[in-house]
Design a protein around this motif. Sequence first.
Motif, PDB file in Angstrom:
ATOM      1  N   ALA A 186       0.843  -1.197   0.000  1.00  0.00           N
ATOM      2  CA  ALA A 186       0.000   0.000   0.000  1.00  0.00           C
ATOM      3  C   ALA A 186       0.876   1.243   0.000  1.00  0.00           C
ATOM      4  O   ALA A 186       1.989   1.258   0.533  1.00  0.00           O
ATOM      5  N   GLY A 187       0.357   2.317  -0.600  1.00  0.00           N
ATOM      6  CA  GLY A 187       1.112   3.563  -0.654  1.00  0.00           C
ATOM      7  C   GLY A 187       2.079   3.571  -1.820  1.00  0.00           C
ATOM      8  O   GLY A 187       1.938   2.827  -2.790  1.00  0.00           O
ATOM      9  N   ALA A 188       3.074   4.402  -1.725  1.00  0.00           N
ATOM     10  CA  ALA A 188       4.076   4.537  -2.783  1.00  0.00           C
ATOM     11  C   ALA A 188       5.403   4.002  -2.265  1.00  0.00           C
ATOM     12  O   ALA A 188       6.119   4.715  -1.549  1.00  0.00           O
ATOM     13  N   PRO A 189       5.753   2.758  -2.576  1.00  0.00           N
ATOM     14  CA  PRO A 189       6.989   2.191  -2.039  1.00  0.00           C
ATOM     15  C   PRO A 189       8.215   2.914  -2.559  1.00  0.00           C
ATOM     16  O   PRO A 189       8.263   3.343  -3.719  1.00  0.00           O
ATOM     17  N   SER A 190       9.183   3.091  -1.697  1.00  0.00           N
ATOM     18  CA  SER A 190      10.446   3.717  -2.084  1.00  0.00           C
ATOM     19  C   SER A 190      11.583   2.794  -1.676  1.00  0.00           C
ATOM     20  O   SER A 190      11.397   1.851  -0.901  1.00  0.00           O
ATOM     21  N   GLY A 191      12.755   3.083  -2.162  1.00  0.00           N
ATOM     22  CA  GLY A 191      13.903   2.276  -1.808  1.00  0.00           C
ATOM     23  C   GLY A 191      14.010   1.042  -2.678  1.00  0.00           C
ATOM     24  O   GLY A 191      13.296   0.883  -3.675  1.00  0.00           O
ATOM     25  N   PRO A 192      14.899   0.128  -2.308  1.00  0.00           N
ATOM     26  CA  PRO A 192      15.168  -1.034  -3.159  1.00  0.00           C
ATOM     27  C   PRO A 192      13.957  -1.956  -3.296  1.00  0.00           C
ATOM     28  O   PRO A 192      13.143  -2.089  -2.386  1.00  0.00           O
ATOM     29  N   THR A 193      13.865  -2.600  -4.441  1.00  0.00           N
ATOM     30  CA  THR A 193      12.928  -3.708  -4.632  1.00  0.00           C
ATOM     31  C   THR A 193      13.558  -4.972  -4.060  1.00  0.00           C
ATOM     32  O   THR A 193      14.756  -5.217  -4.245  1.00  0.00           O
TER      33      THR A 193
END
Length: 274
Positions: A34-41
């Motif tokens: 949920a939301g806008a994930p940031s950082g590494p996949t």
Amino acid sequence: MRPDDAPAAQPPTARRLDLSIDGRSVEACVWEPAGAPSGPTIVLLHEGLGSVAMWRDFPARLAARTGKRVFAYSRFGYGLSDPEPLPWPPSYLHDHARRMLGRVLDAAGIGQRVLVGHSDGGSIAAIYGGEAGDRLLAGLVLIAAHFIVEDVTIAGIRAAGIAYRSGLRARLSRFHRDVDNAFHGWNDTWLRPGFATMDLAEQIAGISVPVLAIQGEADEYGTAAQLDHLRRHLKTSPRIVLVPDVGHTPQAQAADRVLDEIDQFMHYISATRR
């Protein structure tokens, strides 16, 4: 509405990706939190008999727990990916790390990444981490990875062969389009005499990103000698987690512990890369 009355966030669901490498189909899925994930996949690399589906609910739980995008795919010969002709060479783990993994990540549009490899997938992650010189690689999570071949490893693989002939084949066939390709590619190759000399010491020494290593104390395919080998050759200090009363699949047998460890590891990576 009070915060406690707010509806719970929907758990991440798998979104299938249509990937192709050299005209061959690669099964792949991504889980978006949920939301806008940031950082590494977070990239999941499956075990020697694994596939996308055999991760079960772990990718969705991992995405929800960490707030990161999670990507998984089935290597050729596994799951719904195209078959890999038999016999597989003893170098098949190295070959995938060197020739295929980066291409799959590029095809999927994966940017900064943390590799989470289980068993064979952990070996592939270690090889890639030590050799690829990938500037987008932020960390490695190695779950029940094989860095050397032990007697107990070979005994476990021989036992798997017996199980395959007495019921395991039917259970695995639910997860693989060509179950015999998947099983014999893995099992037969590990039992070839030349495979017993595998040693990832050189690749381990080349790893420069943070490492989290998790293993069950009752792992039927390896002992703490695997972790000792990692410590001995890694030039940085890994986070080592030896889980009591757990076998070869800590992510299934001790899922909450593994999820917590990976979540903390992701926070550590974020803090150190600022």
